[in-house]
Design a protein around this motif. Structure first.
Motif, PDB file in Angstrom:
ATOM      1  N   UNK A 122       7.806 -77.330  -6.103  1.00 20.14           N
ATOM      2  CA  UNK A 122       8.349 -76.411  -7.109  1.00 20.14           C
ATOM      3  C   UNK A 122       9.718 -75.911  -6.663  1.00 20.14           C
ATOM      4  N   UNK A 123       9.851 -75.581  -5.378  1.00 17.67           N
ATOM      5  CA  UNK A 123      11.148 -75.138  -4.864  1.00 17.67           C
ATOM      6  C   UNK A 123      12.204 -76.223  -5.086  1.00 17.67           C
ATOM      7  N   UNK A 124      11.873 -77.479  -4.786  1.00 16.70           N
ATOM      8  CA  UNK A 124      12.823 -78.575  -4.972  1.00 16.70           C
ATOM      9  C   UNK A 124      13.212 -78.708  -6.443  1.00 16.70           C
ATOM     10  N   UNK A 125      12.245 -78.572  -7.323  1.00 18.43           N
ATOM     11  CA  UNK A 125      12.544 -78.646  -8.761  1.00 18.43           C
ATOM     12  C   UNK A 125      13.474 -77.511  -9.181  1.00 18.43           C
ATOM     13  N   UNK A 126      13.272 -76.331  -8.629  1.00 17.19           N
ATOM     14  CA  UNK A 126      14.128 -75.183  -8.953  1.00 17.19           C
ATOM     15  C   UNK A 126      15.524 -75.334  -8.344  1.00 17.19           C
TER      16      UNK A 126
ATOM     17  N   UNK B 183      19.027 -73.665  -9.922  1.00 12.48           N
ATOM     18  CA  UNK B 183      20.254 -73.505  -9.131  1.00 12.48           C
ATOM     19  C   UNK B 183      21.302 -74.561  -9.465  1.00 12.48           C
ATOM     20  N   UNK B 184      20.867 -75.621 -10.143  1.00 15.46           N
ATOM     21  CA  UNK B 184      21.759 -76.730 -10.490  1.00 15.46           C
ATOM     22  C   UNK B 184      22.502 -77.259  -9.258  1.00 15.46           C
ATOM     23  N   UNK B 185      21.762 -77.315  -8.151  1.00 12.99           N
ATOM     24  CA  UNK B 185      22.340 -77.753  -6.884  1.00 12.99           C
ATOM     25  C   UNK B 185      21.910 -79.184  -6.603  1.00 12.99           C
TER      26      UNK B 185
END
Length: 122
Positions: free
Chosen positions: A63-67, A72-74
């Motif tokens: 989920x963190x990676x998806x966010x 964050x569009x990073x």
């Protein structure tokens, strides 16, 4: 400013990986879960690599990676999972989230150090 963000709810694993990376010339910021990891990534634009566990309280690593990619569009930061999870479904979800690699625990720093250093400078 850190080059690497190490995210794991296990203090033993987190400390082991952080200590190894620091002893090999990298600057590292630890985080206790995905939520903490996102907060630290927002605060430090110098982070080039995220190494994360999958299963954690508050927010898991996938989920963190998806966010990282979505909210964050990073797209510049590289994300690698360090986990005991090895299911094809999780790996597919990770691939869709832009994860660059999947390392199955236990952590063998010597085997991946050159790759991690390369990702930090990429």
């Amino acid at each position: 400013m850190a080059q690497v963000l190490m995210v794991d709810d296990s203090s033993t694993v987190r400390n082991e990986v952080c200590d190894f990376l620091k002893s090999n010339g990298l600057t590292v910021t630890p985080a206790i879960d995905g939520k903490d990891g996102l907060d630290k990534l927002r605060a430090d634009p110098a982070i080039r690599l995220v190494i994360s566990d999958v299963n954690m309280p508050n927010m898991d690593g996938l989920t963190m990676a998806e966010k990282i990619r979505g909210e964050l569009k990073n797209a510049a930061v590289h994300v690698i999972m360090l986990t005991t999870e090895n299911s094809p479904a999780m790996k597919e979800r990770g691939k869709a989230a832009g994860i660059k690699g999947w390392i199955v625990k236990p952590f063998n720093g010597g085997a991946v150090l050159a790759t991690l250093k390369k990702l930090v400078t990429a």
